[in-house]
Design an enzyme around this catalytic site. Structure first.
Site, mmCIF file in Angstrom:
data_model
loop_
_atom_site.group_PDB
_atom_site.id
_atom_site.type_symbol
_atom_site.label_atom_id
_atom_site.label_comp_id
_atom_site.label_asym_id
_atom_site.label_seq_id
_atom_site.Cartn_x
_atom_site.Cartn_y
_atom_site.Cartn_z
ATOM 1 N N GLY A 17 0.751 -1.221 0.000
ATOM 2 C CA GLY A 17 0.000 0.000 0.000
ATOM 3 C C GLY A 17 0.780 1.269 0.000
ATOM 4 C CB SER A 18 -1.124 3.215 -1.666
ATOM 5 O OG SER A 18 -2.159 3.389 -0.755
#
Length: 214
Positions: A179-180
């Site tokens: 993730g991000s």
């Protein structure tokens, strides 16, 4: 009940929690893929995919130790600054993590965690404007807030802390599996002139200073 946490169950300077689970799941595919390859039902290249995925999972969840500088608001994540904007009398700085970055997030400032709140949402690419509506986890302190944001592929946010925990500046507070983006809503005392980074700049969690403090 409040108290100090050690920043998640981990081996020092190694991997974030859950890394081996992802790696072992990938390796578990090796046996059936090998059998299918021998039967001529899949290409041999697929038998190499499982160990490569396992190595990729471990690299993605690597968790190196960091040494914070003496002062300033620290970057919460490795990556590039993708958001710098004013929100009323506050400044928000967001860091986008690509696939090669460390995904363990760290506290930009020390303090007591007031609340950890989950916000459901979409799973848009974290570099897009629509990512502001993505699933989030807010770690709230008295004077600032850290927000972990899921992306199009990242769908598991793992907090290491809870309400009442005391964190040191630069201490681990969570990670996003695959993730991000991670944002910091800076204290009201920080204005745009105090920032030491700009959009597109590469930063390191727990080491790069985002803003000066008076």
């Amino acid at each position: 009940m409040g108290g100090r946490r050690s920043g998640g169950s981990r081996l020092p300077g190694s991997f974030a929690p859950g890394a081996w689970r992802y790696a072992l799941l990938a390796l578990a595919l090796a046996v059936p893929l090998s059998l299918l390859s021998r039967l001529g039902r899949c290409s041999r290249r697929w038998t190499l995919a499982a160990p490569l995925l396992a190595v990729g999972a471990l690299l993605f969840h690597r968790d190196p130790d960091r040494t914070p500088p003496d002062s300033g608001v620290l970057a919460p994540a490795d990556g590039r600054v993708s958001v710098v904007r004013e929100e009323g009398d506050r400044v928000r700085v967001g860091v986008f993590m690509n696939v090669t970055d460390v995904h363990v997030n760290r506290a930009p400032l020390g303090g007591r965690v007031d609340a950890v709140d989950h916000e459901p949402g979409k799973h848009r690419p974290a570099f897009s404007k629509e990512s502001d509506r993505n699933e989030k986890l807010h770690v709230r302190f008295a004077d600032h807030e850290v927000t972990l944001i899921a992306g199009a592929f990242a769908r598991r946010i793992h907090p290491y802390v809870g309400a009442g925990d005391e964190l040191d500046r630069g201490e681990r507070l969570g990670h996003i599996s695959f993730g991000s983006r991670t944002d910091v809503l800076l204290p009201e005392s920080v204005d745009p002139g105090d920032l030491t980074v700009q959009r597109g700049q590469k930063v390191r969690a727990g080491e790069t200073v985002l803003a000066r403090l008076d």
